[in-house]
Enzyme design. Structure first.
Site, mmCIF file in Angstrom:
data_model
loop_
_atom_site.group_PDB
_atom_site.id
_atom_site.type_symbol
_atom_site.label_atom_id
_atom_site.label_comp_id
_atom_site.label_asym_id
_atom_site.label_seq_id
_atom_site.Cartn_x
_atom_site.Cartn_y
_atom_site.Cartn_z
ATOM 1 N N HIS A 143 59.563 13.397 131.769
ATOM 2 C CA HIS A 143 59.274 14.654 131.687
ATOM 3 C C HIS A 143 58.783 15.454 133.121
ATOM 4 O O HIS A 143 58.404 14.528 133.797
ATOM 5 C CB HIS A 143 58.023 14.903 130.598
ATOM 6 C CG HIS A 143 56.535 14.286 131.081
ATOM 7 N ND1 HIS A 143 55.618 15.100 131.646
ATOM 8 C CD2 HIS A 143 56.178 13.192 131.148
ATOM 9 C CE1 HIS A 143 54.838 14.436 131.999
ATOM 10 N NE2 HIS A 143 54.920 13.167 131.742
ATOM 11 N N CYS A 144 58.854 16.439 133.162
ATOM 12 C CA CYS A 144 58.309 17.268 134.207
ATOM 13 C C CYS A 144 56.982 18.151 133.924
ATOM 14 O O CYS A 144 56.486 17.816 132.757
ATOM 15 C CB CYS A 144 59.471 18.253 134.779
ATOM 16 S SG CYS A 144 60.051 19.282 133.935
ATOM 17 N N ALA A 145 57.086 19.219 134.663
ATOM 18 C CA ALA A 145 55.875 19.998 134.223
ATOM 19 C C ALA A 145 55.846 20.584 132.884
ATOM 20 O O ALA A 145 54.788 20.941 132.371
ATOM 21 C CB ALA A 145 55.262 20.909 135.408
ATOM 22 N N THR A 146 57.296 21.144 132.553
ATOM 23 C CA THR A 146 57.220 21.964 131.156
ATOM 24 C C THR A 146 58.127 21.317 130.281
ATOM 25 O O THR A 146 58.195 21.734 129.109
ATOM 26 C CB THR A 146 57.469 23.210 131.832
ATOM 27 O OG1 THR A 146 58.779 22.997 132.177
ATOM 28 C CG2 THR A 146 56.687 23.997 132.467
ATOM 29 N N ARG A 147 58.893 20.354 130.757
ATOM 30 C CA ARG A 147 60.143 20.008 130.000
ATOM 31 C C ARG A 147 60.003 18.329 129.670
ATOM 32 O O ARG A 147 59.987 17.568 130.484
ATOM 33 C CB ARG A 147 61.524 20.495 130.536
ATOM 34 C CG ARG A 147 61.784 22.045 130.485
ATOM 35 C CD ARG A 147 62.677 22.143 131.273
ATOM 36 N NE ARG A 147 62.449 22.028 132.705
ATOM 37 C CZ ARG A 147 63.382 22.217 133.681
ATOM 38 N NH1 ARG A 147 64.457 22.424 133.654
ATOM 39 N NH2 ARG A 147 62.773 22.249 135.022
#
Length: 473
Positions: A26-30
């Site tokens: 995962h990244c910051a939003t996804r």
């Protein structure tokens, strides 16, 4: 209301079950899933899961937009369900293997320049604050005139605003070495050599206060303060050279021979070949971009503002990071930012119209936060979760971006930095432009909002789309 565990389970079922997933990160939003067979993924079903703001497939990854904070909790639940987790770097490597050469090139561009952006954002904010503090009206509050500002204060502000651009080649060479498998500190030293005070300063040469050193009477040697391409190309060549040397040097001599040979060869190549050639290429690119941005009657703003978010969807927008860095390094201003900001704000305006007009509680709960996210400069939830899903709102957002960009170009707005837009971006226009900046963004939002409200969305459209989706499933 669904729990985070049930949401995680629903997402997994919709993407074909655990057996269809190689790994997840995962990244910051996804959430980013590496899936074995994209045909087993039911995207519509994923998008209907509670808290999901949108989903799309790109470069070997099926990405599910959840938003900041939420994504971390859902990710933890998915890992607890027994799915293999993966570091972002591992997943990025796997994604690269599945992407085209063009996508790989764009991704590499982003990997090099994105880590540099935070310091350039900070520098831009410092420029904006300096512009505000040095305005005559503000100085009058402290009983000071522009002519009586202490020189020590001006020197202090110059340290804040000039350092990152003076040593920009060092930052770029460091990041390029890191991405291409070299030793980052060697890249940094190579970049520092390109701006050594022993070389004629690039800015002084450009202003006529100094002359380039002419080797063999025809090769100009100068410092490369504020340059981008020479350091980027030198970084690529240097990292590859270092790796090649290391494979041929005995381990006992590696610590001495490898950095010595890498720096010796690369500074010669950089100053005599790479620098002169790619500085000229850089200047051509910059002149072309400046020409386009200065087209009369707001034409450049109309085109760029209208098309920018289309480019964002393709994922190739990182290419323009280099352009913005060049503009700031050369002119200490960035007209591209104001135009792009309008395209971002307009997508937020379109999502806001959908959120206020719909009677669907789920869509309202998705669209309203997504619009606010866009007003903070992040358009992914608005674009993929709302506007693209229903089609017309996205088009109305493009029209709003064109309208705002047209005015931004017409007014000649120029940011003092990059990478922050809409509400946070106001800090880049404190040098007397903030009211016009607010005006063009309000116009972009208003045009997108009104067009979406009148022509771009209705709950009837939503029902028809859902019916078509069910029939095609």
């Amino acid at each position: 209301m669904s729990t985070n565990r049930s949401i995680a389970e629903e997402i997994l079922v919709a993407i074909g079950g655990q057996e269809n997933v190689e790994s997840v990160a995962h990244c910051a939003t996804r959430l980013r899933f590496m899936v074995k067979d994209i045909n087993q993924v039911d995207q519509a079903k994923v998008e209907n899961v509670e808290k999901v703001k949108g989903a799309f497939y790109n470069a070997g990854q099926f990405q599910v937009i959840l938003g900041t904070g939420t994504v971390n909790r859902i990710y933890e639940e998915i890992v607890q369900l027994g799915l293999n987790d993966s570091s972002s770097s591992d997943m990025k490597h796997a994604a690269v293997q599945k992407s085209s050469r063009f996508q790989q090139a764009i991704r590499t561009f982003g990997d090099v320049f994105v880590p540099i952006i935070p310091v350039l954002v900070a520098t831009g904010l410092f420029m904006g604050l300096r512009g505000l503090l040095l305005q005559e009206e503000v100085l009058a509050w402290f009983g000071v005139t522009p002519d009586s500002v202490p020189q020590n204060f001006l020197l202090f502000t110059q340290v804040l605003t000039d350092t990152a651009f003076i040593f920009l080649p060092a930052l770029i060479a460091w990041s390029t070495f890191r991405v291409f498998g070299g030793t980052p500190i060697i890249g940094m030293v190579l970049g520092l050599m390109l701006v050594s005070p022993s070389l004629p300063n690039a800015y002084a040469v450009a202003s006529g206060d100094a002359e380039a050193i002419m080797l063999f009477d025809w090769i100009p040697v100068v410092g490369y303060q504020g340059s981008v391409l020479p350091a980027f190309i030198a970084g690529i060549l240097g990292a590859k050279l270092e790796r090649r040397i290391r494979t041929r040097v005995p381990e006992t001599l590696d610590l001495i021979i490898t950095p010595f040979m890498t720096l010796l060869i690369m500074i010669v190549v950089s100053l005599l070949v790479v620098g002169p050639i790619f500085h000229s290429v850089e200047q051509v690119i910059l002149d072309a971009a400046t020409t386009v941005l200065s087209w009369p009657f707001g034409i450049s703003g109309l085109i760029i503002g209208g098309l920018n978010q289309l480019i964002v969807i393709t994922g190739v927008h990182h290419v323009f990071n280099m352009l913005e860095i060049q503009l700031l390094a050369e002119y200490k201003s960035n007209p591209y930012n104001a135009i792009v900001t309008c395209s971002v704000a307009a997508q937020g305006g379109a999502a806001l119209a959908v959120g206020l007009k719909t009677k669907s509680k789920k869509l309202k709960a998705l669209a309203l936060p997504s619009s606010f996210s866009a007003f903070l400069g992040i358009t992914e939830p608005a674009i993929f979760g709302v506007n693209l899903r229903y089609g017309k709102p996205f088009v109305m957002g493009l029209i709003g971006g064109a309208a705002g960009g047209f005015l931004a170009s017409l007014f000649g707005l120029k940011a003092t930095g990059m990478a922050v837009t809409v509400i946070p971006g106001t800090l880049l226009y404190l040098n007397g432009q903030v009211l016009l900046y607010l005006l063009v963004n309000i116009v972009a939002i208003a045009v997108a909002f009104v067009l979406t409200w009148m022509f771009g969305y209705s709950d009837q459209m939503k029902k028809e789309l859902e019916t078509e989706t069910k029939m095609s499933a």
